[in-house]
Structures are given as structure tokens and as C-alpha cells.
Design a protein around this motif. Structure first.
Motif, mmCIF file in Angstrom:
data_model
loop_
_atom_site.group_PDB
_atom_site.id
_atom_site.type_symbol
_atom_site.label_atom_id
_atom_site.label_comp_id
_atom_site.label_asym_id
_atom_site.label_seq_id
_atom_site.Cartn_x
_atom_site.Cartn_y
_atom_site.Cartn_z
ATOM 1 N N ASP A 65 0.847 -1.193 0.000
ATOM 2 C CA ASP A 65 0.000 0.000 0.000
ATOM 3 C C ASP A 65 0.879 1.239 0.000
ATOM 4 O OD1 ASP A 65 -2.187 -1.625 0.095
ATOM 5 O OD2 ASP A 65 -2.804 -1.071 2.126
ATOM 6 N N GLU A 66 0.462 2.256 -0.759
ATOM 7 C CA GLU A 66 1.196 3.515 -0.792
ATOM 8 C C GLU A 66 0.757 4.368 0.391
ATOM 9 O OE1 GLU A 66 0.659 5.246 -4.658
ATOM 10 O OE2 GLU A 66 1.872 3.705 -5.615
ATOM 11 N N LEU A 67 1.735 4.885 1.132
ATOM 12 C CA LEU A 67 1.478 5.639 2.353
ATOM 13 C C LEU A 67 2.082 7.032 2.267
ATOM 14 C CD1 LEU A 67 2.595 2.821 4.802
ATOM 15 C CD2 LEU A 67 0.242 3.376 4.206
ATOM 16 N N GLU A 68 1.523 7.945 3.019
ATOM 17 C CA GLU A 68 2.152 9.250 3.179
ATOM 18 C C GLU A 68 3.429 9.050 3.974
ATOM 19 O OE1 GLU A 68 1.135 12.032 1.702
ATOM 20 O OE2 GLU A 68 -0.457 10.839 0.807
ATOM 21 N N ALA A 69 4.390 9.942 3.821
ATOM 22 C CA ALA A 69 5.695 9.790 4.469
ATOM 23 C C ALA A 69 5.569 9.630 5.977
ATOM 24 C CB ALA A 69 6.586 10.968 4.116
ATOM 25 N N SER A 70 4.739 10.438 6.624
ATOM 26 C CA SER A 70 4.628 10.357 8.085
ATOM 27 C C SER A 70 4.024 9.024 8.522
ATOM 28 C CB SER A 70 3.781 11.515 8.613
ATOM 29 O OG SER A 70 2.473 11.452 8.075
ATOM 30 N N GLN A 71 3.057 8.492 7.764
ATOM 31 C CA GLN A 71 2.457 7.201 8.099
ATOM 32 C C GLN A 71 3.487 6.085 7.991
ATOM 33 O OE1 GLN A 71 -0.631 7.295 5.089
ATOM 34 N NE2 GLN A 71 -2.190 7.209 6.701
ATOM 35 N N CYS A 72 4.285 6.102 6.949
ATOM 36 C CA CYS A 72 5.264 5.043 6.722
ATOM 37 C C CYS A 72 6.335 5.070 7.810
ATOM 38 C CB CYS A 72 5.897 5.181 5.340
ATOM 39 S SG CYS A 72 6.840 3.727 4.836
ATOM 40 N N VAL A 73 6.836 6.239 8.133
ATOM 41 C CA VAL A 73 7.896 6.359 9.133
ATOM 42 C C VAL A 73 7.389 5.917 10.504
ATOM 43 C CG1 VAL A 73 9.368 8.018 10.339
ATOM 44 C CG2 VAL A 73 9.153 8.123 7.861
ATOM 45 N N ASP A 74 6.134 6.248 10.833
ATOM 46 C CA ASP A 74 5.573 5.870 12.126
ATOM 47 C C ASP A 74 5.329 4.375 12.249
ATOM 48 O OD1 ASP A 74 5.600 8.500 12.908
ATOM 49 O OD2 ASP A 74 3.459 8.841 12.538
ATOM 50 N N ALA A 75 4.909 3.705 11.169
ATOM 51 C CA ALA A 75 4.476 2.317 11.240
ATOM 52 C C ALA A 75 5.528 1.296 10.812
ATOM 53 C CB ALA A 75 3.231 2.128 10.382
ATOM 54 N N CYS A 76 6.541 1.696 10.052
ATOM 55 C CA CYS A 76 7.448 0.729 9.427
ATOM 56 C C CYS A 76 8.893 0.929 9.850
ATOM 57 C CB CYS A 76 7.359 0.852 7.909
ATOM 58 S SG CYS A 76 5.697 0.679 7.293
ATOM 59 N N ALA A 77 9.640 -0.169 9.816
ATOM 60 C CA ALA A 77 11.074 -0.085 10.085
ATOM 61 C C ALA A 77 11.817 0.393 8.838
ATOM 62 C CB ALA A 77 11.606 -1.445 10.529
ATOM 63 N N VAL A 78 11.358 -0.034 7.652
ATOM 64 C CA VAL A 78 12.013 0.336 6.399
ATOM 65 C C VAL A 78 10.957 0.828 5.414
ATOM 66 C CG1 VAL A 78 13.412 -0.494 4.476
ATOM 67 C CG2 VAL A 78 13.773 -1.443 6.748
ATOM 68 N N CYS A 79 11.153 2.023 4.867
ATOM 69 C CA CYS A 79 10.255 2.583 3.850
ATOM 70 C C CYS A 79 11.038 2.760 2.552
ATOM 71 C CB CYS A 79 9.714 3.942 4.292
ATOM 72 S SG CYS A 79 8.688 3.870 5.766
ATOM 73 N N ARG A 80 10.351 2.573 1.417
ATOM 74 C CA ARG A 80 10.987 2.815 0.121
ATOM 75 C C ARG A 80 10.040 3.653 -0.724
ATOM 76 N NH1 ARG A 80 8.719 -1.093 -3.661
ATOM 77 N NH2 ARG A 80 7.797 -2.785 -2.478
ATOM 78 N N GLU A 81 10.595 4.307 -1.728
ATOM 79 C CA GLU A 81 9.777 5.150 -2.604
ATOM 80 C C GLU A 81 8.915 4.303 -3.515
ATOM 81 O OE1 GLU A 81 11.802 8.211 -4.760
ATOM 82 O OE2 GLU A 81 13.209 8.520 -3.129
#
Length: 174
Positions: A65-81
Motif C-alpha cells: 500500500d502507498e502511504l504518506e511519508a509520516s504514516q510510513c515512518v511511524d508504522a514501518c522499520a524500512v520505507c521505500r519510494e
């Protein structure tokens, strides 16, 4: 006699090595406290779930799922574009190892279950539910009456990209 003695020595060394301390390079099975222990899902729900191709049990899952930057950083250990223009949404690159990847975020237009689902063979599939119901689910946009049905019955004509969900009625053979 020498062959039997050499075989015994090799067997002894193998046993001695197996009885020693496990190193960080050893492969651990789920019963011995290793990495395969059940873990919490990194997401509450996911619409674009991907089962990783390894043929292992339990399988490994990734939520794309595509997430906003703040959502991804809060919920995930690793985020990618996410693919597309920069800057864009992010995708959580965390992997969940377990049997159940969790619920969908988006409700299926026909509700939580379907007995007569028709799906394309694409990945993910596009499905339609042909169940005749007393009233369509609230999420259904195109609810059509079934002609000459008494009492009146309806079919949701909406399509959904993803799995159709579980069956509404228990299997007769179970």
C-alpha cells in the motif's frame, strides 16, 4: 576394520559439532526460538498484499500500500519510494512471516463474504459476486434487482480488485 573406525570417527565429530553451541550463522527452526517465531504484523490492514515467492511455511508477506511519508515512518522499520514521480508516496518494505496477512482496509462492495464469486486470473484478481441477497451491502454502488424473484432479491454488480473473501455458507462437505 579401518573403514568402520574412520566412519565412527566422522560420526563422532558430527555429533560433537551438533551438540555444541549454536552460532549466529546456524539456521534455526521455528520450534527453537529462532527468527521464525510468530511476530506482530507491521500493518493493521492492507489492500495490496503480496505473498513473497519463497516456497516456505508459514509464508512471508509484504504490504505494498502507498502511504504518506509520516504514516510510513511511524508504522514501518524500512520505507521505500513508490514507483512514479518524486516526491511521491512511500511503501512499507517490512515483511511479515505468518499464516494470516490480516484484513483488507477497503471493504468489498458485496460485504465480507461471497458464495458465487467470479474472478479474473490476473494477480491481483478482479472479482464480482453473483450472490442473490435480500439487500445489498452499504458499500455497493450498483445494486440491481433480480427479475422475477419472490421475495425480491438483489445482486451487487460492482467489481473489486483483490480476493473475493470467504464463503458465506459453510461447505457441505466439512
Amino acid at each position: 576394520m579401518k573403514v568402520a573406525m574412520a566412519t565412527s570417527m566422522i560420526f563422532f565429530f558430527l555429533l560433537a559439532g551438533a551438540a555444541g553451541e549454536a552460532s549466529s550463522d546456524d539456521i534455526r527452526l521455528s520450534g527453537d526460538g529462532g527468527a521464525a517465531e510468530q511476530q506482530a504484523r507491521p500493518w493493521k490492514c492492507c489492500d495490496n498484499i503480496e505473498k513473497l515467492p519463497e516456497k516456505i511455511f508459514p509464508p512471508r508477506w509484504r504490504c505494498n500500500d502507498e502511504l504518506e511519508a509520516s504514516q510510513c515512518v511511524d508504522a514501518c522499520a524500512v520505507c521505500r519510494e513508490a514507483p512514479g514521480p518524486f516526491p511521491g508516496p512511500l511503501i512499507c518494505d517490512d515483511v511479515y512471516w505468518g499464516v494470516d496477512p490480516g484484513p483488507l482496509c477497503t471493504e468489498r462492495p458485496w460485504g465480507s463474504c461471497c458464495d458465487r464469486a467470479f474472478c479474473t486470473k490476473t494477480n491481483p484478481p478482479t472479482c464480482r459476486c453473483a450472490d442473490e441477497v435480500a439487500s445489498c451491502a452499504a458499500a455497493c454502488q450498483d445494486c440491481q434487482p433480480v427479475e422475477s424473484s419472490e421475495p425480491p432479491r438483489y445482486v451487487c454488480q460492482d467489481q473489486f480488485t483483490g480476493q473475493p473473501g470467504p464463503s458465506c455458507t459453510p461447505d457441505a462437505y466439512n
